[in-house]
Design a protein around this motif. Structure first.
Motif, PDB file in Angstrom:
ATOM      1  N   ARG A 105       0.835  -1.214   0.000  1.00 27.58           N
ATOM      2  CA  ARG A 105       0.000   0.000   0.000  1.00 27.58           C
ATOM      3  C   ARG A 105       0.865   1.258   0.000  1.00 27.58           C
ATOM      4  NH1 ARG A 105      -3.384  -1.191   5.283  1.00 27.58           N
ATOM      5  NH2 ARG A 105      -1.223  -1.627   5.920  1.00 27.58           N
ATOM      6  N   TYR A 106       2.161   1.084   0.318  1.00 31.46           N
ATOM      7  CA  TYR A 106       3.067   2.236   0.392  1.00 31.46           C
ATOM      8  C   TYR A 106       4.322   2.042  -0.447  1.00 31.46           C
ATOM      9  CZ  TYR A 106       0.122   2.472   4.543  1.00 31.46           C
ATOM     10  OH  TYR A 106      -0.960   2.465   5.400  1.00 31.46           O
ATOM     11  N   PHE A 107       4.459   0.884  -1.089  1.00 27.84           N
ATOM     12  CA  PHE A 107       5.683   0.580  -1.827  1.00 27.84           C
ATOM     13  C   PHE A 107       5.561   0.972  -3.296  1.00 27.84           C
ATOM     14  CE2 PHE A 107       7.732  -2.373  -4.786  1.00 27.84           C
ATOM     15  CZ  PHE A 107       9.057  -2.204  -4.451  1.00 27.84           C
ATOM     16  N   GLN A 108       6.652   1.562  -3.822  1.00 28.44           N
ATOM     17  CA  GLN A 108       6.755   1.827  -5.258  1.00 28.44           C
ATOM     18  C   GLN A 108       8.134   1.419  -5.735  1.00 28.44           C
ATOM     19  OE1 GLN A 108       6.621   5.903  -6.769  1.00 28.44           O
ATOM     20  NE2 GLN A 108       5.425   5.181  -8.527  1.00 28.44           N
ATOM     21  N   SER A 109       8.171   0.671  -6.826  1.00 30.18           N
ATOM     22  CA  SER A 109       9.438   0.209  -7.386  1.00 30.18           C
ATOM     23  C   SER A 109      10.185   1.373  -8.028  1.00 30.18           C
ATOM     24  CB  SER A 109       9.173  -0.883  -8.429  1.00 30.18           C
ATOM     25  OG  SER A 109      10.314  -1.106  -9.218  1.00 30.18           O
ATOM     26  N   GLU A 110      11.468   1.498  -7.709  1.00 30.23           N
ATOM     27  CA  GLU A 110      12.282   2.552  -8.300  1.00 30.23           C
ATOM     28  C   GLU A 110      12.603   2.252  -9.759  1.00 30.23           C
ATOM     29  OE1 GLU A 110      15.738   3.195  -5.971  1.00 30.23           O
ATOM     30  OE2 GLU A 110      14.653   3.827  -4.159  1.00 30.23           O
ATOM     31  N   LYS A 111      12.797   0.992 -10.088  1.00 30.10           N
ATOM     32  CA  LYS A 111      13.201   0.623 -11.452  1.00 30.10           C
ATOM     33  C   LYS A 111      12.022   0.524 -12.411  1.00 30.10           C
ATOM     34  CE  LYS A 111      17.448  -1.811 -10.155  1.00 30.10           C
ATOM     35  NZ  LYS A 111      18.212  -3.093 -10.207  1.00 30.10           N
ATOM     36  N   THR A 112      10.895  -0.006 -11.938  1.00 31.52           N
ATOM     37  CA  THR A 112       9.750  -0.206 -12.834  1.00 31.52           C
ATOM     38  C   THR A 112       8.672   0.863 -12.661  1.00 31.52           C
ATOM     39  OG1 THR A 112       8.506  -1.608 -11.279  1.00 31.52           O
ATOM     40  CG2 THR A 112      10.135  -2.692 -12.695  1.00 31.52           C
ATOM     41  N   LYS A 113       8.747   1.627 -11.550  1.00 32.00           N
ATOM     42  CA  LYS A 113       7.762   2.674 -11.222  1.00 32.00           C
ATOM     43  C   LYS A 113       6.364   2.087 -10.956  1.00 32.00           C
ATOM     44  CE  LYS A 113      11.016   5.607 -11.784  1.00 32.00           C
ATOM     45  NZ  LYS A 113      11.699   6.148 -10.580  1.00 32.00           N
ATOM     46  N   ARG A 114       6.288   0.763 -10.694  1.00 29.41           N
ATOM     47  CA  ARG A 114       4.998   0.153 -10.392  1.00 29.41           C
ATOM     48  C   ARG A 114       4.698   0.302  -8.910  1.00 29.41           C
ATOM     49  NH1 ARG A 114       6.417  -5.310 -13.855  1.00 29.41           N
ATOM     50  NH2 ARG A 114       6.844  -4.206 -15.800  1.00 29.41           N
ATOM     51  N   GLY A 115       3.413   0.458  -8.583  1.00 30.15           N
ATOM     52  CA  GLY A 115       2.988   0.770  -7.232  1.00 30.15           C
ATOM     53  C   GLY A 115       2.809   2.282  -7.158  1.00 30.15           C
ATOM     54  N   ILE A 116       2.292   2.807  -6.133  1.00 30.16           N
ATOM     55  CA  ILE A 116       1.717   2.262  -4.913  1.00 30.16           C
ATOM     56  C   ILE A 116       0.369   1.626  -5.251  1.00 30.16           C
ATOM     57  CG2 ILE A 116       0.793   2.974  -2.679  1.00 30.16           C
ATOM     58  CD1 ILE A 116       2.829   5.282  -2.746  1.00 30.16           C
ATOM     59  N   GLN A 140       6.087 -10.498  -1.374  1.00 26.04           N
ATOM     60  CA  GLN A 140       7.534 -10.328  -1.395  1.00 26.04           C
ATOM     61  C   GLN A 140       8.082 -10.295  -2.817  1.00 26.04           C
ATOM     62  OE1 GLN A 140       8.632 -13.627   1.156  1.00 26.04           O
ATOM     63  NE2 GLN A 140       8.888 -12.280   2.922  1.00 26.04           N
ATOM     64  N   ALA A 141       7.499 -11.103  -3.703  1.00 27.98           N
ATOM     65  CA  ALA A 141       7.959 -11.088  -5.090  1.00 27.98           C
ATOM     66  C   ALA A 141       7.840  -9.696  -5.690  1.00 27.98           C
ATOM     67  CB  ALA A 141       7.166 -12.096  -5.917  1.00 27.98           C
ATOM     68  N   PHE A 142       6.757  -8.992  -5.354  1.00 21.21           N
ATOM     69  CA  PHE A 142       6.574  -7.632  -5.873  1.00 21.21           C
ATOM     70  C   PHE A 142       7.462  -6.635  -5.126  1.00 21.21           C
ATOM     71  CE2 PHE A 142       4.303  -3.534  -6.175  1.00 21.21           C
ATOM     72  CZ  PHE A 142       4.258  -3.405  -7.556  1.00 21.21           C
ATOM     73  N   ALA A 143       7.551  -6.778  -3.803  1.00 21.82           N
ATOM     74  CA  ALA A 143       8.349  -5.842  -3.008  1.00 21.82           C
ATOM     75  C   ALA A 143       9.841  -5.959  -3.311  1.00 21.82           C
ATOM     76  CB  ALA A 143       8.094  -6.073  -1.517  1.00 21.82           C
ATOM     77  N   TRP A 144      10.297  -7.119  -3.797  1.00 26.08           N
ATOM     78  CA  TRP A 144      11.709  -7.327  -4.112  1.00 26.08           C
ATOM     79  C   TRP A 144      12.010  -7.152  -5.604  1.00 26.08           C
ATOM     80  CZ3 TRP A 144      11.793 -12.646  -1.132  1.00 26.08           C
ATOM     81  CH2 TRP A 144      11.712 -12.397   0.250  1.00 26.08           C
ATOM     82  N   VAL A 145      11.082  -6.594  -6.347  1.00 27.82           N
ATOM     83  CA  VAL A 145      11.215  -6.526  -7.797  1.00 27.82           C
ATOM     84  C   VAL A 145      12.502  -5.832  -8.233  1.00 27.82           C
ATOM     85  CG1 VAL A 145       9.803  -4.420  -7.910  1.00 27.82           C
ATOM     86  CG2 VAL A 145      10.102  -5.843  -9.960  1.00 27.82           C
ATOM     87  N   ASP A 146      12.928  -4.785  -7.525  1.00 30.17           N
ATOM     88  CA  ASP A 146      14.138  -4.067  -7.917  1.00 30.17           C
ATOM     89  C   ASP A 146      15.399  -4.912  -7.752  1.00 30.17           C
ATOM     90  OD1 ASP A 146      12.649  -1.866  -8.585  1.00 30.17           O
ATOM     91  OD2 ASP A 146      12.952  -0.825  -6.677  1.00 30.17           O
ATOM     92  N   GLU A 147      15.313  -5.998  -6.960  1.00 33.03           N
ATOM     93  CA  GLU A 147      16.457  -6.870  -6.749  1.00 33.03           C
ATOM     94  C   GLU A 147      16.610  -7.886  -7.883  1.00 33.03           C
ATOM     95  OE1 GLU A 147      16.335  -8.663  -2.863  1.00 33.03           O
ATOM     96  OE2 GLU A 147      15.453  -6.867  -1.942  1.00 33.03           O
ATOM     97  N   TRP A 148      15.512  -8.264  -8.548  1.00 33.98           N
ATOM     98  CA  TRP A 148      15.596  -9.341  -9.537  1.00 33.98           C
ATOM     99  C   TRP A 148      15.203  -8.941 -10.957  1.00 33.98           C
ATOM    100  CZ3 TRP A 148      11.056 -10.186 -12.025  1.00 33.98           C
ATOM    101  CH2 TRP A 148       9.862  -9.892 -11.361  1.00 33.98           C
ATOM    102  N   ILE A 149      14.639  -7.748 -11.153  1.00 31.18           N
ATOM    103  CA  ILE A 149      14.078  -7.385 -12.449  1.00 31.18           C
ATOM    104  C   ILE A 149      15.127  -7.371 -13.559  1.00 31.18           C
ATOM    105  CG2 ILE A 149      14.364  -4.902 -12.171  1.00 31.18           C
ATOM    106  CD1 ILE A 149      11.335  -6.729 -13.733  1.00 31.18           C
TER     107      ILE A 149
END
Length: 345
Positions: free
Chosen positions: A157-168, A218-227
């Motif tokens: 509800r508060y997370f946004q990916s820095e690399k993909t810009k997906r979220g919040i 977690q898969a979505f919250a860790w997206v910047d680590e694996w994308i």
């Protein structure tokens, strides 16, 4: 038998999410493991199926005694573990859980990934046309998870990916955000023990749902680590983290078997749709009692007393010794009682 279908929508394309799935499973297993308990990776090898094509077979042991409810710990030994066998033919996977201690217990999970919002109501229709089942939509952002698993950094509800810009992810996010896909899970739980079946099957489904919810969050919250990872890179990450996980729970040396050569369809056997899981009900060899083990000698059944002394003091002494002799005799275990069994009592 209790059957439920779960629908989890995620903001990825199905081919893209394959790497995220592998990354999440490895990291999640490592986080949830501690010395003596957690997930031990036994086997991780390429596998080729005549129907589904090339995939990956993994076998794990999940040690979780302390995570069981109190009523379950009362009847489950501390060496309890569940065997997980998975055949990953992404975008189709099969996962089976069995336990040699509970031969009538099993979990069977089929997963299919599709490029939609969960609109396919007949994705498993060919497998279970007449089977009644519950259908559950799981919202990875707004469904509650157990408090012990909550992390603010993984609150979508508060997370946004820095690399993909997906979220919040705000209320109604499934209708407003793209790209979007759905993970369909058909979960069948069997525990055919009279008096406990309903309670155990319902408990297991709650645990499965919580694990699915947490893993996809977690898969979505860790997206910047694996994308940005390639398949080779995520496989190397998987190998490294699995060895670290085995050491974390106390497996020395790591017992992972990773082969570069795909196994043939004859090497492993399984369900009609994939290799079946053979079930063993025998105790491990390390736990069996040797048949030729010498019996432990107990105290003598009789006590030889000194010759009586002809005096009043001797008569009093003899009377005082009688209870001692009776105590020794009564404390002697019966000749047909195994000392090992006494220790277990």
């Amino acid at each position: 038998m209790y059957v439920a279908a779960y629908k989890l929508t995620i903001l990825f394309f199905p081919p893209q999410y394959r790497i995220g799935q592998l990354y999440m499973i490895s990291k999640h297993s490592h986080e949830q493991s501690d010395r003596g308990e957690g997930v031990e990776v036994v086997q991780n090898e390429p596998f080729e199926d005549p129907v589904h094509g090339q995939g990956q077979f993994t076998e794990k042991r999940v040690y979780l005694n302390s995570k069981l409810p109190s009523w379950a710990r009362a009847v489950v030994p501390k060496i309890f573990y569940v065997t997980e066998k998975a055949w990953n033919y992404y975008p189709y996977t099969i996962t089976e859980y069995t336990c040699s201690f509970l031969p009538k217990f099993s979990i069977h999970i089929e997963t299919k990934y599709e490029d939609n919002k969960g609109s396919n109501d007949n994705i498993f229709e060919t497998e279970l046309k007449d089977q009644e089942r519950e259908v559950c939509f799981v919202d990875i952002a707004y469904d509650e998870i157990p408090e012990r698993y909550y992390k603010e950094s993984e609150d979508l509800r508060y997370f946004q990916s820095e690399k993909t810009k997906r979220g919040i992810l705000q209320e109604g996010w499934r209708d407003t955000q793209e790209p979007i896909m759905c993970s369909y899970k058909l979960v069948t739980v069997k525990f055919e023990v009279w008096g406990l079946q309903t309670r155990v099957e319902q408990f297991v489904h709650k645990v499965v749902r919580d694990v699915l919810l947490l893993g996809h969050r977690q898969a979505f919250a860790w997206v910047d680590e694996w994308i940005d990872m390639t398949m080779d890179e995520v496989r190397e990450f998987e190998r490294t983290i699995q060895e670290a996980t085995n050491q974390k729970i106390g497996v020395f040396p790591p017992s992972i078997s990773i082969s570069e050569t795909p196994l043939s369809s004859c090497a492993l056997t399984g369900p009609a749709s994939a290799p079946s899981t053979p079930m063993c009900t025998d105790a491990p060899e390390s736990l069996s009692v040797p048949k030729d083990r010498p019996r432990k000698k107990s105290a003598p059944e009789t006590l030889t007393l000194p010759e009586p002394v002809p005096s009043e003091a001797a008569e009093s002494s003899t009377l005082n010794q009688l209870p001692v002799s009776n105590h020794l005799q009564s404390s002697t275990p019966p000749s047909d009682c195994d000392p090992a069994e006494m220790g277990e009592q």
